[in-house]
Scaffold this active site. Sequence first.
Site, PDB file in Angstrom:
ATOM      1  N   THR A 108       0.837  -1.205   0.000  1.00 17.77           N
ATOM      2  CA  THR A 108       0.000   0.000   0.000  1.00 17.77           C
ATOM      3  C   THR A 108       0.868   1.250   0.000  1.00 17.77           C
ATOM      4  OG1 THR A 108      -1.912  -1.038   1.050  1.00 17.77           O
ATOM      5  CG2 THR A 108      -1.684   1.336   1.327  1.00 17.77           C
ATOM      6  N   SER A 119       4.521  -6.886  -0.864  1.00 17.00           N
ATOM      7  CA  SER A 119       4.314  -7.006   0.580  1.00 17.00           C
ATOM      8  C   SER A 119       4.886  -8.319   1.083  1.00 17.00           C
ATOM      9  CB  SER A 119       2.817  -6.956   0.930  1.00 17.00           C
ATOM     10  OG  SER A 119       2.320  -5.649   0.946  1.00 17.00           O
ATOM     11  N   CYS A 126      -9.234  -5.475   2.959  1.00 16.14           N
ATOM     12  CA  CYS A 126      -9.181  -4.049   3.273  1.00 16.14           C
ATOM     13  C   CYS A 126     -10.555  -3.399   3.238  1.00 16.14           C
ATOM     14  CB  CYS A 126      -8.265  -3.329   2.284  1.00 16.14           C
ATOM     15  SG  CYS A 126      -6.590  -3.968   2.272  1.00 16.14           S
TER      16      CYS A 126
END
Length: 376
Positions: free
Chosen positions: A72, A200, A327
Amino acid sequence: MVVYLDCNATTPLEPAVQDLMVRHFCEEVGNAGSRTHEFGLQAKKVVQVAREQVASLVGSEPSEVVFTSGATESNNIALLGLAEYGQQTGRLHIVSTAIEHKAVLEPLEVLERRGFEVTLVPPNLDGFVPPERVLEAVRSDTLVVSVMHVNNETGVIQPINEIAAGLEGLAAYLHVDAAQSFGKVVDELRLPRIDLISASSHKIYGPVGVGALIARRRRYRRPPVEPLVYGGGQERSLRPGTLPTPLIVGFGLAAELAEKNFKARHERCLAIRSEALAALGNLKISLHGDEARLVPHVLNISIDGLDSEAVMLSLKGLVAVSNGSACTSASYEPSHVLKAMGLSDAEIQGAIRLSWCHLTPDFDWGELVRRIKSLL
């Protein structure tokens, strides 16, 4: 024991990664920015090893790896960080897709408010974005093309290879959100035409809270990305702040293991998918996503006549699944990905995502089907 089938949200921690991190949390004290004593120098050394491990997975140079808190943040740095260059050069157009993660779509909304024009290319009904549509949208004033590699909700692999090839010779930068593909779809991320890659750690069996932005040099020049925060000068000033050494070494080892064990993990996930599809064939399901383009560890399905909340409730105590992106699932908003694909309201309301990994234990898929059948 409840079986975890939400690996697209976050993955279990590899035991070897956990052991290494514990050692660095408890025994190997040191700030990688402290150069006046052996503890700092040792921390700097292990961070460099991790940088090399992450770089190796995508065929980049270690100096092109910038550690962040996750994909992100990497997406935000890549997109918002190019804004100043775009304004200076008059390149105020951006191409992306309608099925991107909110970590891309929301920064693009910010850029729109700053005067940029954003073209979002829609997918086909099967969740695949045709590369020719993306390339047709590129203009002489296009600053960046941002396309995710694997969709987090459907598992459909997007045509990064074709898009990269079509951008050869053009000035537009290519950014790939590889949160769901880093360490899982290896070869395409090694394409030198990809300028920026977001990744990530917690998607590849490493710790939560660390990731990377790989910023490849093109003709020896790094993409003109400006930092979003300032102070300290770490990570070539692009992402300043004290480096979380235990998290970084965990990420590095996770990347190394992903490269080393790719084939075995891939085959294990394919075997689980075969079991899942064989069992789910006893239900009237709709598979959302072209099966020929799916990664082997994801299925997004709807069961005719059933709401996803009812299905998940029936599976409580047996498996943990999702009805969308981790999310945004708490908001109960219909999936923007499935809406962009043109699915019906009933299919969207009924969609659940099953995602597993090589660490997923064997379990009775027949019991999962029996519980769902009890609702019909």
